[in-house]
Design a protein around this motif. Sequence first.
Motif, PDB file in Angstrom:
ATOM      1  N   ILE A   1      -1.620  -5.804  -3.847  1.00 51.06           N
ATOM      2  CA  ILE A   1      -3.022  -5.446  -4.674  1.00 51.06           C
ATOM      3  C   ILE A   1      -3.709  -4.948  -3.553  1.00 51.06           C
ATOM      4  CG2 ILE A   1      -4.849  -6.602  -5.765  1.00 51.06           C
ATOM      5  CD1 ILE A   1      -2.987  -8.454  -7.113  1.00 51.06           C
ATOM      6  N   THR A   2      -4.422  -3.733  -3.826  1.00 48.64           N
ATOM      7  CA  THR A   2      -5.396  -3.339  -2.629  1.00 48.64           C
ATOM      8  C   THR A   2      -7.041  -2.862  -3.182  1.00 48.64           C
ATOM      9  OG1 THR A   2      -4.874  -0.807  -3.171  1.00 48.64           O
ATOM     10  CG2 THR A   2      -3.350  -1.955  -1.774  1.00 48.64           C
ATOM     11  N   LEU A   3      -7.630  -3.051  -2.585  1.00 49.09           N
ATOM     12  CA  LEU A   3      -8.973  -2.518  -3.093  1.00 49.09           C
ATOM     13  C   LEU A   3      -9.421  -1.110  -1.971  1.00 49.09           C
ATOM     14  CD1 LEU A   3     -10.844  -5.745  -3.053  1.00 49.09           C
ATOM     15  CD2 LEU A   3     -10.279  -4.358  -5.000  1.00 49.09           C
ATOM     16  N   PHE A   4     -10.019  -0.120  -2.894  1.00 49.66           N
ATOM     17  CA  PHE A   4     -10.127   1.131  -2.411  1.00 49.66           C
ATOM     18  C   PHE A   4     -11.445   1.293  -1.696  1.00 49.66           C
ATOM     19  CE2 PHE A   4     -11.043   5.921  -2.899  1.00 49.66           C
ATOM     20  CZ  PHE A   4     -10.190   6.284  -1.939  1.00 49.66           C
TER      21      PHE A   4
ATOM     22  N   GLN B   1      -6.657   2.450   1.076  1.00 46.97           N
ATOM     23  CA  GLN B   1      -6.204   1.327   0.164  1.00 46.97           C
ATOM     24  C   GLN B   1      -6.183   0.160   1.249  1.00 46.97           C
ATOM     25  OE1 GLN B   1      -6.331   1.385  -2.880  1.00 46.97           O
ATOM     26  NE2 GLN B   1      -6.146   3.618  -3.324  1.00 46.97           N
ATOM     27  N   VAL B   2      -7.076  -0.673   1.028  1.00 45.71           N
ATOM     28  CA  VAL B   2      -7.127  -2.161   1.964  1.00 45.71           C
ATOM     29  C   VAL B   2      -6.439  -3.248   1.213  1.00 45.71           C
ATOM     30  CG1 VAL B   2      -8.620  -3.530   3.070  1.00 45.71           C
ATOM     31  CG2 VAL B   2      -9.480  -1.173   2.872  1.00 45.71           C
ATOM     32  N   PRO B   3      -5.421  -3.690   1.817  1.00 45.24           N
ATOM     33  CA  PRO B   3      -4.593  -4.732   1.199  1.00 45.24           C
ATOM     34  C   PRO B   3      -5.502  -5.928   1.050  1.00 45.24           C
ATOM     35  CG  PRO B   3      -3.847  -4.463   3.378  1.00 45.24           C
ATOM     36  CD  PRO B   3      -4.778  -3.286   3.179  1.00 45.24           C
ATOM     37  N   VAL B   4      -5.371  -6.649  -0.126  1.00 35.76           N
ATOM     38  CA  VAL B   4      -5.865  -8.002  -0.492  1.00 35.76           C
ATOM     39  C   VAL B   4      -4.647  -8.856  -0.295  1.00 35.76           C
ATOM     40  CG1 VAL B   4      -7.112  -9.373  -1.885  1.00 35.76           C
ATOM     41  CG2 VAL B   4      -7.615  -7.149  -1.868  1.00 35.76           C
ATOM     42  N   THR B   5      -3.586  -8.458  -0.893  1.00 40.59           N
ATOM     43  CA  THR B   5      -2.314  -9.218  -0.803  1.00 40.59           C
ATOM     44  C   THR B   5      -1.131  -8.359  -0.687  1.00 40.59           C
ATOM     45  OG1 THR B   5      -0.857 -11.079  -1.128  1.00 40.59           O
ATOM     46  CG2 THR B   5      -1.985  -9.766  -2.989  1.00 40.59           C
ATOM     47  N   ARG B   6      -0.056  -8.731   0.297  1.00 40.70           N
ATOM     48  CA  ARG B   6       1.024  -7.587   0.143  1.00 40.70           C
ATOM     49  C   ARG B   6       2.034  -8.236   0.714  1.00 40.70           C
ATOM     50  NH1 ARG B   6      -0.387  -2.285   3.761  1.00 40.70           N
ATOM     51  NH2 ARG B   6      -0.398  -3.548   5.323  1.00 40.70           N
TER      52      ARG B   6
ATOM     53  N   GLY C   1      -8.961  -0.147  -7.107  1.00 40.87           N
ATOM     54  CA  GLY C   1      -7.634   0.090  -6.104  1.00 40.87           C
ATOM     55  C   GLY C   1      -6.414  -0.117  -7.021  1.00 40.87           C
ATOM     56  N   LEU C   2      -5.311  -0.681  -6.559  1.00 43.48           N
ATOM     57  CA  LEU C   2      -4.052  -0.384  -6.927  1.00 43.48           C
ATOM     58  C   LEU C   2      -3.431  -1.950  -7.234  1.00 43.48           C
ATOM     59  CD1 LEU C   2      -2.571   2.365  -4.942  1.00 43.48           C
ATOM     60  CD2 LEU C   2      -3.684   2.689  -7.319  1.00 43.48           C
ATOM     61  N   LEU C   3      -2.485  -1.823  -8.091  1.00 38.70           N
ATOM     62  CA  LEU C   3      -1.314  -3.221  -8.322  1.00 38.70           C
ATOM     63  C   LEU C   3      -0.131  -2.607  -8.337  1.00 38.70           C
ATOM     64  CD1 LEU C   3      -1.673  -6.314 -10.239  1.00 38.70           C
ATOM     65  CD2 LEU C   3       0.412  -5.120  -9.984  1.00 38.70           C
ATOM     66  N   TRP C   4       0.524  -2.791  -7.352  1.00 40.53           N
ATOM     67  CA  TRP C   4       1.960  -2.227  -7.330  1.00 40.53           C
ATOM     68  C   TRP C   4       3.122  -3.273  -7.460  1.00 40.53           C
ATOM     69  CZ3 TRP C   4       3.393   2.901  -4.027  1.00 40.53           C
ATOM     70  CH2 TRP C   4       2.562   3.970  -4.646  1.00 40.53           C
ATOM     71  N   MET C   5       4.198  -2.926  -7.833  1.00 39.67           N
ATOM     72  CA  MET C   5       5.251  -3.668  -7.648  1.00 39.67           C
ATOM     73  C   MET C   5       6.518  -2.906  -7.625  1.00 39.67           C
ATOM     74  SD  MET C   5       4.170  -6.788 -10.571  1.00 39.67           S
ATOM     75  CE  MET C   5       3.983  -5.644 -11.734  1.00 39.67           C
ATOM     76  N   ASN C   6       7.332  -3.250  -6.779  1.00 39.36           N
ATOM     77  CA  ASN C   6       8.781  -2.698  -6.673  1.00 39.36           C
ATOM     78  C   ASN C   6       9.881  -3.409  -6.625  1.00 39.36           C
ATOM     79  OD1 ASN C   6       6.662  -0.343  -5.017  1.00 39.36           O
ATOM     80  ND2 ASN C   6       8.230   0.735  -6.441  1.00 39.36           N
ATOM     81  N   SER C   7      11.000  -2.895  -7.025  1.00 40.87           N
ATOM     82  CA  SER C   7      12.318  -3.414  -6.999  1.00 40.87           C
ATOM     83  C   SER C   7      13.359  -2.807  -6.492  1.00 40.87           C
ATOM     84  CB  SER C   7      12.602  -4.054  -8.590  1.00 40.87           C
ATOM     85  OG  SER C   7      13.955  -4.483  -8.465  1.00 40.87           O
ATOM     86  N   GLY C   8      14.525  -3.442  -5.958  1.00 41.91           N
ATOM     87  CA  GLY C   8      15.599  -2.639  -5.326  1.00 41.91           C
ATOM     88  C   GLY C   8      16.606  -2.546  -6.642  1.00 41.91           C
TER      89      GLY C   8
END
Length: 343
Positions: free
Chosen positions: A44-47, A54-59, A131-138
């Motif tokens: 989750i980022t804030l722009f 994109q500054v990460p709030v949590t990653r 900002g953004l909320l992203w989730m990725n999976s293998g």
Amino acid sequence: MAPVDPEGIVLRIAAAGSAARVEERAEDFLEQLRRVYPYDAALITLFDAQRRLQVPVTRRGYEPIHPYLDSVAFVDELDGASLLRVSRPMRVIDLPMAPMELPTWAKHLRPAGFREGLGTALITPDGRYLGLLWMNSGDATPASDEVCALLHRVMPLIASALDPLRTVGAMADIVADVSAGALLTRSGRIEALPGRPGHPMVCSGSPLVRVSTSALHRDGAYASFVYPVDGGVRTSELVRVTVLSCAAVAPGNLRAVILISAAPPLHGLTRRELEVLGGLVEGWSNARIAATLFVAARTVVSHVEHVMAKLGAESRTMAAMRASRQGLYIPVDLSTGPPETLR
């Protein structure tokens, strides 16, 4: 995977938004979303629009590509593909181009081992991009339509909870009897403080903004002083100015919140004595204060004795400390100029 409980997820995300720190809220949101989309990495980022980052709030889980995610190139590539502010949840299979045509995917996410993903922009209910909320999976299996619909439903809750203006508003609420306020950005621009009227004295490049910045630089996270309502030096009406640092509020593009309220009890201090206290707070000598106020040095000595008595201080240093702590001084930057402009 267990069946999705949409109402339960919504309630848990709403509850997570009450955590004290924004980082804790973001972590809680990702934990709840993992119940419906078992990602291998998420952020989750804030722009920060001024720096285009994109500054990460949590990653979590993106360690090999942190430098890229922290770069302007990341923002530019998403923006160039019109993906930066897409407000509906989007999977890799939903991209408007072949995934390998998107550098972010082809050069970074795919080589890092990801095969699918789900993401969306953070947009507040009043339409501001955060900002953004992203989730990725293998796992190459796309998120279901049900999961996408659920994410779309909770995004306003998440955006509201992570909104930097929520944090700033809570800071402003600490100060009693605020009648006006504004935000000072890192670049020196003045922006509106939601829920508070503006004030004509608080504008970009104004003397009030200049002395507020100076006071905050000297005192740290908090500064308070009294100020003539017309910004000049002859008016008898004063207000209290409170300046609160916003440097720790992600994404870091805000410098301070400036608040206007009624003047505090002055303990019998005259206008001139408040000006002299401004010099004491700055650590100036009697001679420098006298030269700035266009008065004799012996007059400053007399004023210092008076303010020490009125503040119950045993020394000029103690008087300066009490004046600074209580906001009982007029910044010396306002006391410069030819004699005729002074009281």
